[in-house]
Design an enzyme around this catalytic site. Structure first.
Site, PDB file in Angstrom:
ATOM      1  NE  ARG A 114      40.823 -22.505  37.606  1.00 21.29           N
ATOM      2  CZ  ARG A 114      41.612 -22.766  38.635  1.00 21.29           C
ATOM      3  NH1 ARG A 114      42.877 -23.140  38.433  1.00 21.29           N
ATOM      4  NH2 ARG A 114      41.153 -22.680  39.869  1.00 21.29           N
ATOM      5  CG  HIS A 117      44.659 -19.695  39.292  1.00 17.00           C
ATOM      6  ND1 HIS A 117      45.723 -20.559  39.124  1.00 17.00           N
ATOM      7  CD2 HIS A 117      44.841 -19.104  40.500  1.00 17.00           C
ATOM      8  CE1 HIS A 117      46.506 -20.500  40.198  1.00 17.00           C
ATOM      9  NE2 HIS A 117      45.988 -19.611  41.044  1.00 17.00           N
ATOM     10  CG  HIS A 130      48.876 -17.449  47.687  1.00 14.82           C
ATOM     11  ND1 HIS A 130      49.843 -18.258  48.239  1.00 14.82           N
ATOM     12  CD2 HIS A 130      48.516 -18.035  46.516  1.00 14.82           C
ATOM     13  CE1 HIS A 130      50.050 -19.295  47.452  1.00 14.82           C
ATOM     14  NE2 HIS A 130      49.264 -19.185  46.401  1.00 14.82           N
ATOM     15  CG  ASP A 190      45.133 -17.505  44.574  1.00 14.73           C
ATOM     16  OD1 ASP A 190      45.226 -17.965  43.424  1.00 14.73           O
ATOM     17  OD2 ASP A 190      45.304 -18.200  45.596  1.00 14.73           O
ATOM     18  CG  HIS A 199      51.647 -22.386  45.826  1.00 12.01           C
ATOM     19  ND1 HIS A 199      50.288 -22.167  45.773  1.00 12.01           N
ATOM     20  CD2 HIS A 199      51.819 -23.451  46.643  1.00 12.01           C
ATOM     21  CE1 HIS A 199      49.671 -23.055  46.526  1.00 12.01           C
ATOM     22  NE2 HIS A 199      50.573 -23.854  47.059  1.00 12.01           N
TER      23      HIS A 199
END
EC number: 3.5.2.3
Length: 426
Positions: free
Chosen positions: A60, A58, A227, A300, A174
């Site tokens: 962002r 991530h 994950h 992650d 996810h």
């Protein structure tokens, strides 16, 4: 660029070689390359391997640059030995169309010090209702995911998989059934009861994985599980593979390193999604690695501001950072204790990622891309978040002693990170 005195792994044994890089490719690997005019770097018999590939980060930006920017995230990844990463789409704007995706691509082109390939969103705004402009953006994205949210509608997921199959792109999930989260902040078990914190049951994840595996079979789509954390999830993936369904999965370093018993107090640094589960789950993940059920390791990496992580488990944001410490933590915990071989760990973090997603990276051989990490396997350090290159300092592993430290990272033939105390660049 010429790397002298490299120690590489070949057929399970160390060999000493020199590596010549020309432009963005490895031109030659040989016992002794003697070229005076090249930019020569003596790596001093340290371990050299293909750069790591992280299929789950991530970064962002755009939208949440208080947490992280492409520049800070890419430097952090390079420091951890990563030369290629895949960036998740929970951004603002969400990359669900050419217009919104191009905003992200422009920042990556300008600011990233390593190769970064974005995911496209499965659905518009990641709301789970209407498919994104998948056909329009397919050529510019790595795969499709709504990471951060589970796709709740089986029909929407099935339609996405049919489109993924048509476009020859993986659908990456996810897995989280919103009706089973129940306001939890950590794994539902003995530890959550002791701490008085609402728990998230394992079936929140595993039931959606089981659903999606069957949908992937029907759609003939490559389905990749993000994950993975629960023993039931490992079992579902294992059964899917036995039945020749195109399912692959990843596990994070933190789910291999820790379980809910390690959470001694109500500390938001331990809040992650999926949560750290029970000891049996962690053991199942390790077995899943050893028997090939779990294909790759992905960090992650999820940076947050400190304000978002100091509110206790129930009120803090989900996520921990991992780019800078992943290899060292796994090497220390699993390779030095003879649970994984060094060769296995490197494959899980590089070659296997390239293999399952059909990428031309993850190889240390002549004519391959010059994506290389040099690691000092003897060097030790204590994890100090204040020294992170990432804006995110949110890790529960502060002060943990680790060894196996990347000291030089080369991505696409260019130096992306160097520890100047260890490596002398002329």
């Amino acid at each position: 660029m010429l790397l002298k005195n490299c120690k590489i792994l070949k057929n399970g044994k160390f060999e000493k070689v020199d590596i010549l890089i020309k432009d963005d490719k490895i031109e030659k690997i040989s016992e002794n390359i003697d070229i005076v005019d090249e930019n020569t770097i003596d790596v001093k018999n340290r371990f050299v391997t293909a750069g790591f590939i992280d299929a789950h980060v991530h970064w962002r930006e755009p939208g949440f640059s208080k947490k992280e920017t492409v520049y800070t995230a890419s430097r952090a990844a390079a420091r951890g030995g990563f030369t290629t990463v895949m960036t998740m789409p929970n951004l603002n704007p969400v990359p669900d169309s050419l217009e919104t995706l191009n905003k992200q691509l422009e920042i990556i082109e300008k600011d990233s010090v390593i190769r970064a390939i974005p995911y496209g969103a499965i659905t518009k705004e990641e709301y789970g209702r209407e498919l994104s402009d998948m056909e329009d953006i397919a050529d510019k994205v790595f795969a499709f995911t709504d990471d951060g949210r589970g796709v709740q509608s089986a029909n929407v997921m099935y339609e996405a998989m049919l489109m993924g199959s048509k476009l020859n792109k993986a659908i990456v999930a996810h897995c989280e059934d919103n009706s089973l989260i129940r306001g939890g902040g950590m794994h539902e078990g003995k530890r959550s009861a002791e701490l008085g914190i609402k728990g998230i049951p394992s079936i929140c994840e595993s039931t959606q994985i089981a659903r999606d595996i069957l949908l992937a079979e029907a759609a003939d789509c490559h389905y990749h599980v993000c994950h993975i954390s629960a023993k039931e999830s490992v079992r579902a993936v294992r059964e899917g593979k036995k039945n020749n369904i195109r399912v692959t999965c990843e596990v994070t370093p933190h789910h291999l390193l820790s379980c809910d018993e390690d959470i001694k107090e109500d500390n938001g640094m331990w809040k992650m999604n999926p949560p750290l589960r029970g000891r049996e789950d962690r053991n199942a993940l390790i077995v899943g690695i050893l028997d090939g059920t779990i294909d790759i390791i992905a960090t992650d990496h999820a940076p947050h501001t400190m304000e978002e992580k100091i509110r206790g488990i129930e009120k803090s944001s989900f996520g921990i950072v991992g780019s800078e410490t992943a290899f060292a933590q796994l090497y220390t915990k699993f390779v030095k204790t003879d649970i994984f071989s060094l060769e296995m760990l490197v494959k899980l973090m590089s070659e296997n990622v390239a293999k399952i997603f059909n990428l031309p990276y993850g190889k240390l051989e002549e004519n391959s891309f010059a994506d290389i990490v040099v690691i000092d396997l003897e060097k030790e350090m204590r994890i100090n978040p204040e020294e992170f290159l990432s804006k995110g300092k949110n890790t529960p592993y502060a002060n943990e002693k680790v060894s196996g430290i990347p000291v030089l990272t080369i991505s696409n033939g260019k130096v992306a990170y160097v520890d100047k105390e260890e490596i002398n660049l002329l």
